[in-house]
Scaffold this active site. Structure first.
Site, PDB file in Angstrom:
ATOM      1  N   ASN A  71       0.822  -1.210   0.000  1.00  0.00           N
ATOM      2  CA  ASN A  71       0.000   0.000   0.000  1.00  0.00           C
ATOM      3  C   ASN A  71       0.854   1.258   0.000  1.00  0.00           C
ATOM      4  O   ASN A  71       0.333   2.354  -0.109  1.00  0.00           O
ATOM      5  CB  ASN A  71      -0.885   0.021   1.241  1.00  0.00           C
ATOM      6  CG  ASN A  71      -0.069   0.156   2.511  1.00  0.00           C
ATOM      7  OD1 ASN A  71       1.148   0.222   2.458  1.00  0.00           O
ATOM      8  ND2 ASN A  71      -0.731   0.199   3.634  1.00  0.00           N
ATOM      9  N   HIS A 119       3.141   5.164 -15.233  1.00  0.00           N
ATOM     10  CA  HIS A 119       4.333   5.619 -14.511  1.00  0.00           C
ATOM     11  C   HIS A 119       4.905   6.916 -15.084  1.00  0.00           C
ATOM     12  O   HIS A 119       6.007   7.301 -14.741  1.00  0.00           O
ATOM     13  CB  HIS A 119       5.381   4.495 -14.456  1.00  0.00           C
ATOM     14  CG  HIS A 119       4.946   3.354 -13.580  1.00  0.00           C
ATOM     15  ND1 HIS A 119       5.537   2.119 -13.601  1.00  0.00           N
ATOM     16  CD2 HIS A 119       3.953   3.285 -12.641  1.00  0.00           C
ATOM     17  CE1 HIS A 119       4.929   1.332 -12.717  1.00  0.00           C
ATOM     18  NE2 HIS A 119       3.977   2.003 -12.130  1.00  0.00           N
TER      19      HIS A 119
HETATM   20  C1  HEM Z   1       2.933  -3.402 -14.446  1.00  0.00           C
HETATM   21  C2  HEM Z   1       2.929  -3.627 -13.154  1.00  0.00           C
HETATM   22  C3  HEM Z   1       3.114  -2.529 -12.152  1.00  0.00           C
HETATM   23  C4  HEM Z   1       3.973  -2.544 -11.117  1.00  0.00           C
HETATM   24  C5  HEM Z   1       4.913  -3.673 -10.744  1.00  0.00           C
HETATM   25  C6  HEM Z   1       3.846  -1.280 -10.435  1.00  0.00           C
HETATM   26  C7  HEM Z   1       4.545  -0.928  -9.302  1.00  0.00           C
HETATM   27  C8  HEM Z   1       4.530   0.311  -8.714  1.00  0.00           C
HETATM   28  C9  HEM Z   1       5.286   0.689  -7.550  1.00  0.00           C
HETATM   29  C10 HEM Z   1       6.202  -0.242  -6.766  1.00  0.00           C
HETATM   30  C11 HEM Z   1       5.043   1.993  -7.303  1.00  0.00           C
HETATM   31  C12 HEM Z   1       5.668   2.861  -6.239  1.00  0.00           C
HETATM   32  C13 HEM Z   1       5.208   2.568  -4.839  1.00  0.00           C
HETATM   33  C14 HEM Z   1       6.063   3.328  -3.879  1.00  0.00           C
HETATM   34  O1  HEM Z   1       7.170   2.897  -3.621  1.00  0.00           O
HETATM   35  O2  HEM Z   1       5.639   4.384  -3.398  1.00  0.00           O
HETATM   36  C15 HEM Z   1       4.131   2.446  -8.318  1.00  0.00           C
HETATM   37  C16 HEM Z   1       3.658   3.727  -8.415  1.00  0.00           C
HETATM   38  C17 HEM Z   1       2.708   4.117  -9.312  1.00  0.00           C
HETATM   39  N1  HEM Z   1       2.045   3.310 -10.223  1.00  0.00           N
HETATM   40 FE1  HEM Z   1       2.542   1.436 -10.711  1.00  0.00          FE
HETATM   41  N2  HEM Z   1       2.915  -0.521 -11.068  1.00  0.00           N
HETATM   42  C18 HEM Z   1       2.430  -1.239 -12.122  1.00  0.00           C
HETATM   43  C19 HEM Z   1       1.421  -0.858 -12.990  1.00  0.00           C
HETATM   44  C20 HEM Z   1       0.752   0.340 -12.898  1.00  0.00           C
HETATM   45  C21 HEM Z   1      -0.445   0.656 -13.642  1.00  0.00           C
HETATM   46  C22 HEM Z   1      -1.178  -0.302 -14.568  1.00  0.00           C
HETATM   47  C23 HEM Z   1      -0.779   1.934 -13.315  1.00  0.00           C
HETATM   48  C24 HEM Z   1      -1.933   2.759 -13.801  1.00  0.00           C
HETATM   49  C25 HEM Z   1      -2.379   2.722 -15.034  1.00  0.00           C
HETATM   50  C26 HEM Z   1       0.211   2.406 -12.376  1.00  0.00           C
HETATM   51  C27 HEM Z   1       0.257   3.673 -11.853  1.00  0.00           C
HETATM   52  C28 HEM Z   1       1.148   4.081 -10.890  1.00  0.00           C
HETATM   53  C29 HEM Z   1       1.239   5.467 -10.434  1.00  0.00           C
HETATM   54  C30 HEM Z   1       0.447   6.644 -10.963  1.00  0.00           C
HETATM   55  C31 HEM Z   1       2.209   5.484  -9.418  1.00  0.00           C
HETATM   56  C32 HEM Z   1       2.639   6.683  -8.584  1.00  0.00           C
HETATM   57  C33 HEM Z   1       1.789   6.755  -7.343  1.00  0.00           C
HETATM   58  C34 HEM Z   1       1.993   8.010  -6.525  1.00  0.00           C
HETATM   59  O3  HEM Z   1       2.883   8.801  -6.807  1.00  0.00           O
HETATM   60  O4  HEM Z   1       1.212   8.192  -5.568  1.00  0.00           O
HETATM   61  N3  HEM Z   1       1.113   1.401 -12.131  1.00  0.00           N
HETATM   62  N4  HEM Z   1       3.826   1.399  -9.161  1.00  0.00           N
HETATM   63  C1  LIG Z   2       0.115   0.303   4.959  1.00  0.00           C
HETATM   64  O1  LIG Z   2       0.171  -0.960   5.593  1.00  0.00           O
HETATM   65  C2  LIG Z   2       0.831  -0.947   6.828  1.00  0.00           C
HETATM   66  C3  LIG Z   2       0.864  -2.382   7.308  1.00  0.00           C
HETATM   67  O2  LIG Z   2       1.498  -3.208   6.359  1.00  0.00           O
HETATM   68  C4  LIG Z   2       0.082  -0.011   7.776  1.00  0.00           C
HETATM   69  O3  LIG Z   2       0.764   0.035   9.006  1.00  0.00           O
HETATM   70  C5  LIG Z   2      -0.011   1.396   7.160  1.00  0.00           C
HETATM   71  O4  LIG Z   2      -0.807   2.224   7.969  1.00  0.00           O
HETATM   72  C6  LIG Z   2      -0.633   1.336   5.778  1.00  0.00           C
HETATM   73  N1  LIG Z   2      -0.549   2.669   5.148  1.00  0.00           N
HETATM   74  C7  LIG Z   2      -1.602   3.261   4.578  1.00  0.00           C
HETATM   75  C8  LIG Z   2      -1.333   4.560   3.896  1.00  0.00           C
HETATM   76  O5  LIG Z   2      -2.716   2.791   4.574  1.00  0.00           O
END
Ligand code: HEM
Ligand SMILES: *[C@@H]1O[C@H](CO)[C@@H](O)[C@H](O)[C@H]1NC(C)=O
Ligand SMILES: *[C@@H]1O[C@H](CO)[C@@H](O)[C@H](O)[C@H]1NC(C)=O
Ligand SMILES: *[C@@H]1O[C@H](CO)[C@@H](O)[C@H](O)[C@H]1NC(C)=O
Ligand SMILES: *[C@@H]1O[C@H](CO)[C@@H](O)[C@H](O)[C@H]1NC(C)=O
Ligand SMILES: *[C@@H]1O[C@H](CO)[C@@H](O)[C@H](O)[C@H]1NC(C)=O
Length: 316
Positions: free
Chosen positions: A91, A188
């Protein structure tokens, strides 16, 4: 001939034996014609105070659709002994749930009990893209909300360390193709990642290499400087592309230069077919937008729920 008739009969039975939750463009035309503009206004208002809102809404919709279908289950909060999806492990960075709650309040004031939370989230994700400089499109509506949200289900989400075969499997289980995978990864172009989601590429990559050799060296160095091996800075991380509040095709251009964040992004270059699509989207914003809209409609049409919740956070 008999075989064809039998087949047609079987198909007919299949169609009627499942409660098909069919979506349509004019679903609320009679019952809540102002719903869409109310959602757009809620998203607009939130964006004025917080530029991270569009990315959050787009990712929230993706997570919703990948778990139990687009049924608003990602919006439910944990109750009693049930830990909800939003409190499950990946999450990290899911936020801006209040935008959906505000939109729902506005919509409930117009037409109580009519518009599902799942539809509101689908519309909000579409507006998030459109208001960030991306395409706007008509969203089929009529999703219903589900009653189940479990933290353990978030294990079904694709991980950023996935290779192309794991990504393909995750998408095909949901009826999505390799083209959908490449187009939707273009999400992304917005947003941010915490260090933990890409640290596999910049520290201890494998037994012989510290850094993923497919990553551009100076890009890797810059990521290592914000995310040192034993990073203690709570919200450290990097934007997913260099124009992270603008919905454009920069993500693909950077990906082709070894400047993508996740292994799952880089993996799109490991088959000829997906690599060709990456190049095509990197060369043409139009091609990307066309494919993205088509794939978003497909992803957001995975349905799952059965009711319209009054409060997006709780089941009654
Ligand atoms: C293909 C598989 C995908 C993987 C493995 C993946 C994985 C991730 C991960 C790990 C993050 C960052 C989480 C963090 O460290 O904060 C992320 C961010 C994000 N993903 Fe993906 N994602 C995928 C597909 C998608 C798809 C299909 C969408 C929407 C069409 C999407 C939209 C986004 C957006 C907009 C963010 C930025 C969120 C933010 O800044 O609040 N992703 N994704
Ligand atoms: C995400 O999950 C962790 C537990 O895995 C929880 O402690 C945390 O509050 C959650 N964060 C949000 C934004 O919901
Ligand atoms: C969780 O709580 C419900 C009632 O609130 C109860 O029926 C159920 O047995 C509990 N489950 C566990 C695993 O404790
Ligand atoms: C996108 O188009 C729909 C009509 O199909 C409209 O209701 C909505 O407000 C538009 N969104 C934006 C951000 O312009
Ligand atoms: C992807 O990873 C899985 C699990 O580790 C492995 O079995 C598979 O061979 C890998 N596929 C590719 C194309 O690297
Ligand atoms: C580490 O990764 C590189 C590049 O993919 C590969 O050539 C090398 O064999 C890997 N080393 C080990 C021990 O797996």
């Amino acid at each position: 001939m008999a075989a064809i008739v039998a087949l047609m009969f079987a198909l007919l039975m299949l169609t009627f034996s499942f409660p098909v939750n069919s979506l349509s463009l004019n679903y609320y035309d009679q019952t809540c014609p102002k719903a869409e503009s109310a959602v757009t206004n809620a998203v607009k208002k939130a964006m004025m105070n917080d530029k991270t809102v569009p990315a959050a809404l787009l990712r929230m919709h993706f997570h919703d659709c990948f778990i139990r279908g687009c049924d608003g289950s990602v919006l439910l909060k944990s109750v009693g002994n049930n830990t909800a999806e939003k409190d499950g492990p990946p999450n990290i960075s899911l936020h801006a749930f209040y935008v959906i709650d505000n939109a729902k309040k506005a919509v409930e004031a117009l037409c109580p009990g009519v518009v599902s939370c799942a539809d509101i989230l689908a519309l909000a994700a579409r507006d998030a893209v459109a208001l960030s400089g991306g395409p706007n499109w008509s969203v089929p509506k009529g999703r219903k909300d589900g009653r189940i949200s479990k933290a353990s289900d978030t294990r079904q989400l694709p991980a950023p360390t996935f290779n192309i075969s794991q990504l393909q499997q995750s998408f095909s289980q949901r009826g999505l193709s390799m083209e959908d995978l490449v187009a939707l990864s273009g999400g992304h172009t917005l947003g941010f990642s915490h260090c933990s989601s890409f640290q596999n590429r910049i520290h201890n990559f494998n037994a012989t290499l510290d850094i993923d050799p497919t990553m551009h060296p100076s890009f890797a160095a810059s990521l290592r400087s914000v995310c040192p091996a034993h990073n203690k800075v709570k919200n450290a991380g990097a934007t997913l592309d260099s124009s992270s509040t603008t919905f454009d095709n920069t993500y693909y251009k950077l990906l082709l230069q070894g400047k993508s964040i996740f292994s799952s992004d880089q993996a799109l270059l490991t088959t000829p077919k997906t690599k060709r699509l990456v190049s095509s989207f990197g060369n043409s914003q139009k091609e990307f937008e066309k494919a993205f809209v088509k794939s978003m409609i497909k992803m957001s049409s995975i349905t799952g729920g059965q009711e319209v919740r009054l409060d997006c956070k709780v089941v009654r």
